[in-house]
Each structure stands twice: as structure tokens, then as C-alpha cells.
Design a protein around this motif. Structure first.
Motif, PDB file in Angstrom:
ATOM      1  N   ALA A  92       0.845  -1.321  -0.139  1.00 32.95           N
ATOM      2  CA  ALA A  92      -0.012  -0.233  -0.171  1.00 32.95           C
ATOM      3  C   ALA A  92       0.753   1.184  -0.038  1.00 32.95           C
ATOM      4  CB  ALA A  92      -0.886  -0.107   1.238  1.00 32.95           C
ATOM      5  N   PHE A  93       1.980   1.178   0.751  1.00 32.42           N
ATOM      6  CA  PHE A  93       2.812   2.301   0.756  1.00 32.42           C
ATOM      7  C   PHE A  93       3.403   2.665  -0.681  1.00 32.42           C
ATOM      8  CE2 PHE A  93       7.427   3.634   1.007  1.00 32.42           C
ATOM      9  CZ  PHE A  93       7.092   4.887   1.101  1.00 32.42           C
ATOM     10  N   LEU A  94       4.017   1.427  -1.027  1.00 37.18           N
ATOM     11  CA  LEU A  94       4.748   1.611  -2.594  1.00 37.18           C
ATOM     12  C   LEU A  94       3.700   2.155  -3.695  1.00 37.18           C
ATOM     13  CD1 LEU A  94       6.529  -1.455  -2.866  1.00 37.18           C
ATOM     14  CD2 LEU A  94       7.530   0.534  -2.423  1.00 37.18           C
ATOM     15  N   ILE A  95       2.452   1.917  -3.469  1.00 41.53           N
ATOM     16  CA  ILE A  95       1.509   2.501  -4.637  1.00 41.53           C
ATOM     17  C   ILE A  95       1.287   3.908  -4.159  1.00 41.53           C
ATOM     18  CG2 ILE A  95      -0.957   2.239  -5.195  1.00 41.53           C
ATOM     19  CD1 ILE A  95      -0.996  -0.889  -4.617  1.00 41.53           C
ATOM     20  N   GLY A  96       0.952   4.261  -2.927  1.00 43.37           N
ATOM     21  CA  GLY A  96       0.948   5.692  -2.495  1.00 43.37           C
ATOM     22  C   GLY A  96       2.216   6.539  -2.874  1.00 43.37           C
ATOM     23  N   ASP A  97       3.239   5.833  -2.853  1.00 44.12           N
ATOM     24  CA  ASP A  97       4.454   6.585  -2.888  1.00 44.12           C
ATOM     25  C   ASP A  97       4.627   7.016  -4.703  1.00 44.12           C
ATOM     26  OD1 ASP A  97       6.816   7.775  -1.770  1.00 44.12           O
ATOM     27  OD2 ASP A  97       8.168   6.451  -2.679  1.00 44.12           O
ATOM     28  N   LEU A  98       4.230   5.912  -5.200  1.00 47.49           N
ATOM     29  CA  LEU A  98       4.329   5.942  -6.694  1.00 47.49           C
ATOM     30  C   LEU A  98       3.326   6.875  -7.457  1.00 47.49           C
ATOM     31  CD1 LEU A  98       5.570   5.067  -9.468  1.00 47.49           C
ATOM     32  CD2 LEU A  98       3.960   3.033  -9.606  1.00 47.49           C
ATOM     33  N   SER A  99       2.013   6.854  -6.584  1.00 48.48           N
ATOM     34  CA  SER A  99       0.881   7.823  -6.952  1.00 48.48           C
ATOM     35  C   SER A  99       1.364   9.275  -6.699  1.00 48.48           C
ATOM     36  CB  SER A  99      -0.244   7.489  -6.222  1.00 48.48           C
ATOM     37  OG  SER A  99      -0.792   6.103  -6.482  1.00 48.48           O
ATOM     38  N   PHE A 100       2.111   9.271  -5.789  1.00 53.78           N
ATOM     39  CA  PHE A 100       2.510  10.658  -5.594  1.00 53.78           C
ATOM     40  C   PHE A 100       3.618  11.474  -6.594  1.00 53.78           C
ATOM     41  CE2 PHE A 100       1.565  12.601  -1.236  1.00 53.78           C
ATOM     42  CZ  PHE A 100       1.664  13.908  -1.453  1.00 53.78           C
ATOM     43  N   ALA A 101       4.388  10.441  -6.848  1.00 59.03           N
ATOM     44  CA  ALA A 101       5.493  10.734  -8.132  1.00 59.03           C
ATOM     45  C   ALA A 101       4.312  10.897  -9.361  1.00 59.03           C
ATOM     46  CB  ALA A 101       6.284   9.714  -8.353  1.00 59.03           C
ATOM     47  N   LEU A 102       3.631  10.109  -9.777  1.00 56.53           N
ATOM     48  CA  LEU A 102       2.838  10.132 -11.081  1.00 56.53           C
ATOM     49  C   LEU A 102       1.958  11.404 -10.952  1.00 56.53           C
ATOM     50  CD1 LEU A 102       1.760   6.418 -11.686  1.00 56.53           C
ATOM     51  CD2 LEU A 102       3.963   7.655 -12.551  1.00 56.53           C
ATOM     52  N   GLY A 103       1.266  11.500 -10.075  1.00 59.60           N
ATOM     53  CA  GLY A 103       0.581  12.669  -9.720  1.00 59.60           C
ATOM     54  C   GLY A 103       1.308  14.151  -9.745  1.00 59.60           C
ATOM     55  N   GLY A 104       2.469  14.275  -9.276  1.00 59.49           N
ATOM     56  CA  GLY A 104       3.521  15.350  -9.544  1.00 59.49           C
ATOM     57  C   GLY A 104       3.847  15.761 -11.080  1.00 59.49           C
ATOM     58  N   ILE A 105       4.216  14.327 -11.781  1.00 62.47           N
ATOM     59  CA  ILE A 105       4.387  14.604 -13.253  1.00 62.47           C
ATOM     60  C   ILE A 105       3.331  14.953 -13.939  1.00 62.47           C
ATOM     61  CG2 ILE A 105       5.104  13.409 -15.237  1.00 62.47           C
ATOM     62  CD1 ILE A 105       6.589  11.194 -13.250  1.00 62.47           C
ATOM     63  N   LEU A 106       2.179  14.808 -13.696  1.00 63.73           N
ATOM     64  CA  LEU A 106       0.864  15.191 -14.423  1.00 63.73           C
ATOM     65  C   LEU A 106       0.700  16.457 -13.819  1.00 63.73           C
ATOM     66  CD1 LEU A 106      -1.234  12.006 -14.507  1.00 63.73           C
ATOM     67  CD2 LEU A 106       0.012  12.950 -16.272  1.00 63.73           C
ATOM     68  N   ALA A 121      11.996  21.273 -19.474  1.00 62.37           N
ATOM     69  CA  ALA A 121      12.279  21.332 -18.076  1.00 62.37           C
ATOM     70  C   ALA A 121      11.883  19.971 -16.916  1.00 62.37           C
ATOM     71  CB  ALA A 121      11.342  22.791 -17.705  1.00 62.37           C
ATOM     72  N   ALA A 122      12.514  20.196 -16.173  1.00 65.00           N
ATOM     73  CA  ALA A 122      12.255  19.086 -15.115  1.00 65.00           C
ATOM     74  C   ALA A 122      10.781  18.987 -14.836  1.00 65.00           C
ATOM     75  CB  ALA A 122      13.089  18.945 -13.983  1.00 65.00           C
ATOM     76  N   THR A 123      10.186  17.952 -14.306  1.00 64.10           N
ATOM     77  CA  THR A 123       9.041  17.763 -14.008  1.00 64.10           C
ATOM     78  C   THR A 123       8.869  18.300 -12.035  1.00 64.10           C
ATOM     79  OG1 THR A 123       9.431  15.382 -13.106  1.00 64.10           O
ATOM     80  CG2 THR A 123       8.254  15.826 -15.234  1.00 64.10           C
ATOM     81  N   LEU A 124       7.857  18.184 -11.632  1.00 62.00           N
ATOM     82  CA  LEU A 124       7.876  18.657 -10.309  1.00 62.00           C
ATOM     83  C   LEU A 124       8.559  17.897  -9.461  1.00 62.00           C
ATOM     84  CD1 LEU A 124       4.110  19.922  -9.684  1.00 62.00           C
ATOM     85  CD2 LEU A 124       6.202  21.509  -9.982  1.00 62.00           C
ATOM     86  N   PRO A 125       8.366  16.454  -9.480  1.00 61.73           N
ATOM     87  CA  PRO A 125       9.157  15.428  -8.477  1.00 61.73           C
ATOM     88  C   PRO A 125      10.583  15.155  -9.029  1.00 61.73           C
ATOM     89  CG  PRO A 125       7.556  14.068  -9.855  1.00 61.73           C
ATOM     90  CD  PRO A 125       7.084  15.852 -10.110  1.00 61.73           C
ATOM     91  N   SER A 126      10.686  15.286 -10.194  1.00 64.94           N
ATOM     92  CA  SER A 126      12.200  15.392 -10.907  1.00 64.94           C
ATOM     93  C   SER A 126      12.738  13.914 -10.861  1.00 64.94           C
ATOM     94  CB  SER A 126      12.870  16.366 -10.480  1.00 64.94           C
ATOM     95  OG  SER A 126      14.144  16.440 -11.062  1.00 64.94           O
ATOM     96  N   ILE A 127      13.826  13.915 -10.362  1.00 59.32           N
ATOM     97  CA  ILE A 127      14.539  12.476 -10.115  1.00 59.32           C
ATOM     98  C   ILE A 127      14.090  11.746  -8.795  1.00 59.32           C
ATOM     99  CG2 ILE A 127      16.528  13.036 -11.248  1.00 59.32           C
ATOM    100  CD1 ILE A 127      17.972  13.609  -8.816  1.00 59.32           C
ATOM    101  N   TRP A 128      13.292  12.603  -7.790  1.00 60.02           N
ATOM    102  CA  TRP A 128      12.629  11.750  -6.863  1.00 60.02           C
ATOM    103  C   TRP A 128      11.713  10.526  -7.107  1.00 60.02           C
ATOM    104  CZ3 TRP A 128       7.847  10.755  -4.858  1.00 60.02           C
ATOM    105  CH2 TRP A 128       7.461  10.468  -3.404  1.00 60.02           C
ATOM    106  N   THR A 129      11.086  10.714  -8.420  1.00 60.67           N
ATOM    107  CA  THR A 129      10.238   9.679  -8.835  1.00 60.67           C
ATOM    108  C   THR A 129      10.971   8.248  -9.004  1.00 60.67           C
ATOM    109  OG1 THR A 129       9.307  11.389 -10.167  1.00 60.67           O
ATOM    110  CG2 THR A 129       9.018   8.985 -10.837  1.00 60.67           C
TER     111      THR A 129
END
Length: 437
Positions: A92-106, A121-129
Motif C-alpha cells: 500500500a505504501f509503494l502504491i501511494g509513493d508511486l501515485s505521489f510521483a505520477l501525480g506530480g508529473i501530471l 524542463a524538469a517535472t515537479l518530482p524530478s529524480i525523486w520519482t
């Protein structure tokens, strides 16, 4: 390296304080990876925040970007410990973490201008994704990593709105790196399990050797002495000495192989009624403990070990020789039939040897004796005369298993029967046990 507490068994910590835990170091190949992932997420968050500060005025909607950075910082503050171990890093945490990254990119499509996005230009989460993808790789292996990195690739292409070379380069880099790390983690886990199993076997072997030394210094020597004195005295003492000699052989076999009889079979030396003569040792059937088509696999060694006695020598590999339960029972019954033939045709004083070999594709059991041998053509004549012990009890069983039974006999030099059973075969329409010859 992860430390684990081990409490010693009773008497094992004599002289060092009873009941006190001992500290033992247990290897963990994953722990350094989880620590590295935690450090990566923290450092990349700091990098993303610095990048945001320097680019704040360039965003089309800087407040949107600021809101995401605040949410990301809060998410990290509450979840950074989740990536310190496999137990804490849940699906569940992994899905939430990935959702935070994907949401930031969009969300970059809203916060940044179209011109800056097209300029790379870099996306909002950049290399944190990448940290979110690496979490999937370490937790679930290369398959989870492939799925997570594929989702990141799709969202990045949607955000960029074109197949730009730098975007494709970054996507492929994340995909290859995460899949490679996931594969390495799977290999490391398999190696760790193999090492743990080897250490368990080594510990069991050392304990067996210790018990064997103790038994050799006490029980076996007493049995040997009873055998010698009984033979010297004669009469009823001679019979007692003979039985002591049989139990000595059985106990030596048990100690050396580490096998115990299957449930429902008598162990040598278990009591007065369990004492077996050489003839009984040759003829005793060894059925499987379970019946039915759904019975689990059996160790062939455990089925054949009780045949060992004063006149039967049993030799086996050091590891389990596994066959489906029904096939193992049929093979054991064929061995029993072969030993029946030794008892009937070679005489009560004949010596027999059982050798078990575990080949990659089949199990081979050889039964050899030092009897008078079988004259040429005798087996065919017996089958024509209706004496079907070999045809049904041995050859028929092996044929139903998809295997074979071969006889090598030289008159005056004994007989050797080689039984071969392919692995994974289960006899159809047969019941366990021995058929009468």
C-alpha cells in the motif's frame, strides 16, 4: 548486516549464564539496499526543493508547484521510515509513493508553461520519482520494477506530449536500472536462502556427529560386548548376543544416515517385539505413511532405510531423494519384492546391498546379493510357468511408473537388480503396498 537474538537451548549455555540471550549476526543482503533507498529519497527531496526555489518565478502557476512541494515534504516526513526495511515497506505504501510521483508529473502540466515543458524542463518530482520505482524493485523484484517503471514512462510521455529524445533516454534509463536492481535482489535472496539452508545442514551434521560419538562410546560398545560374550557363553546367551548384534547394525545405520522409520513402522531396538531377524529385515514391507492421489512427496531414503539390518547394507545420498508419494511407495514395494527373492532363492544367510542414487531425471535403486545367481533363461521360464513374482511385483510396478527393471546375474556370483523410476511419475490405478509373488 542485521543482528538477531538467539536463545540457547537448555544446557547449551552452561558456564556463560543460563537463560541469557546470545548475540548472533545474521546476514541480510536487503538491509543495505533499504538504507540506500532511504538516503536516496531524502537527498533527492532536498535536490527537488532547491530546484523548485531557483525555478519558482519561472513557473506559470508557482502556487500550484509550491502546494505540491509542501505536500511532498509532508509525505516524506511521515513516511521516510517506511523504506528502512522490507517489513515496513508495504504494498500500500509503494502504491501511494508511486501515485505521489505520477501525480506530480501530471501536475507539471498545470504548474509549468507549455514552452518550458517543450524545452525539457524538469517535472515537479524530478529524480525523486526514481525512488518510488526502486522501492518496487527492492520489494518485489524485477517484475514489480518493470510495471512501475512502465507507468512512469507512460506518464512522462503524456506530460511531455511528444517522443522527445531526452525524455525517452530518461525513461529507458529508469526502466533498465530498476529492472536490473530487481533482478539482482531476487538473485541475492535466493543465494541467502541457499546459504541459510547450508548452515542449517552443517549444524545438523555437527549435532549428528556429536550424538554418533556419544552413542559409539556407550551404547554401540555395550551391544558389541553383549554380542561377543553371548557367542562365547552359548545357549540362550548366544541368541541374546545375536539380537544385540542386529541392533548394533541397525543403530549404526540410523546414526550414520540420520533417518528414522516412517510412522507406523517399528524402529530397530524400540522394544522386544520390534527385534527383527535377518529374514524379517529382508522381507518387511515399508508402505508410505499417507494414501491417496493428493499425498505429498516422499523421501525414498526414509522408505528404504528400515530394511537395513545384519544381512542388509543400505547406502544412500546425503540429501533427500524425493518422488511423488505413490511412486515412492511403488518403488519401495518393488525393492521389498527383490529382497523377498533374495530371502527365498539366495538363502537366509545371504548378504544383500541396497544402493540409492539420485540422478537429475530419475531415481535408481540397485539391489545386489551374494547368492548363487540366476541361471540364464530362468526368469522367462518362471513367467511361462505362471510364477509371476518378478513380472508383477517388480517389473510390472516399474513399468506402471514409466521406469524399468534390469537383472544382471552370474551363476555363483550373485544377482543385481537395477530399478529406475523417472521423477514426477505417479502410477495410475494402483494401490500402495506389495503384491504377493
Amino acid at each position: 548486516m542485521a543482528e538477531a537474538e538467539i536463545r540457547p537451548a537448555a544446557g547449551a549455555a552452561a558456564g556463560k549464564g543460563k537463560g541469557q540471550p546470545q548475540r548472533a549476526v545474521r546476514m541480510s543482503v536487503e538491509l543495505p539496499l533499504w538504507r540506500a533507498l532511504t538516503g536516496y529519497r531524502v537527498l533527492t527531496l532536498a535536490y527537488v526543493l532547491v530546484l523548485f526555489v531557483f525555478s519558482y518565478k519561472k513557473y506559470a502557476h508557482p502556487l500550484v508547484a509550491a502546494a505540491y512541494m509542501t505536500a511532498l515534504t509532508v509525505w516524506m516526513a511521515f513516511t521516510w521510515r517506511r523504506t528502512t526495511s522490507a517489513e515496513r515497506c508495504t504494498r500500500a505504501f509503494l502504491i501511494g509513493d508511486l501515485s505521489f510521483a505520477l501525480g506530480g508529473i501530471l501536475l507539471t502540466l498545470v504548474a509549468d508553461s507549455h514552452e518550458r515543458i517543450m524545452d525539457g524542463a524538469a517535472t515537479l518530482p524530478s529524480i525523486w520519482t526514481a525512488g518510488a520505482v526502486l522501492g518496487f524493485a527492492i520489494k518485489g523484484g524485477w517484475r514489480w520494477a518493470a510495471v512501475a517503471s512502465a507507468l512512469v514512462a507512460v506518464v512522462n510521455l503524456v506530460e511531455r506530449q511528444e517522443l522527445a529524445r531526452d525524455t525517452i533516454h530518461n525513461v529507458v534509463l529508469v526502466w533498465v536500472a530498476s529492472v536490473a536492481i530487481g533482478y539482482v535482489v531476487e538473485v541475492a535472496r535466493a543465494s541467502e536462502r541457499t546459504l541459510a539452508r547450508a548452515l542449517q545442514i552443517e549444524a545438523a551434521t555437527r549435532e549428528r556427529e556429536r550424538l554418533a560419538r556419544d552413542i559409539h562410546d556407550s551404547v554401540l560398545q555395550v551391544l558389541a560386548m553383549v554380542q561377543r560374550r553371548g557367542a562365547a557363553i552359548g545357549g540362550e546367551a548366544a541368541e541374546l548376543g545375536r539380537m544385540a548384534g542386529e541392533q548394533e547394525v541397525a543403530l549404526r545405520t540410523l546414526v550414520s544416515s540420520g533417518l528414522v522409520p516412517r510412522p507406523g513402522t517399528a524402529a530397530p531396538g524400540a522394544g522386544e517385539d520390534a527385534v527383527r531377524t535377518p529374514q524379517e529385515a529382508l522381507a518387511a514391507p515399508v508402505p508410505c505413511a499417507e494414501d491417496g492421489p493428493d499425498a505429498g512427496p516422499c523421501d525414498v531414503r526414509a522408505l528404504l532405510a528400515p530394511h537395513a539390518g545384519a544381512r542388509v547394507t543400505f547406502s544412500e545420498p546425503g540429501g533427500p531423494v524425493v518422488l511423488p508419494a505413490a511412486a515412492a511407495a511403488e518403488l519401495a514395494a518393488a525393492v521389498s519384492a527383490a529382497l523377498d527373492n533374495v530371502r527365498v532363492h539366495a538363502g537366509a544367510e545371504a548378504q544383500a546391498w541396497i544402493l540409492v542414487e539420485d540422478e537429475p531425471d530419475e531415481v535408481v535403486v540397485t539391489v545386489r546379493d551374494d547368492g548363487p545367481g540366476i541361471p540364464e533363461g530362468r526368469l522367462a521360464d518362471a513367467e511361462r510357468e505362471g510364477r509371476l513374482g518378478v513380472a508383477l511385483s517388480i517389473r510390472g510396478r516399474l513399468r506402471d511408473l514409466g521406469g524399468s527393471a534390469d537383472w544382471i546375474s552370474v551363476p555363483g556370483q550373485g544377482t543385481e537388480v537395477e530399478l529406475k523410476v523417472p521423477k514426477g511419475q505417479v502410477p495410475a490405478g494402483r494401490k500402495r503396498g506389495r503384491s504377493t509373488a
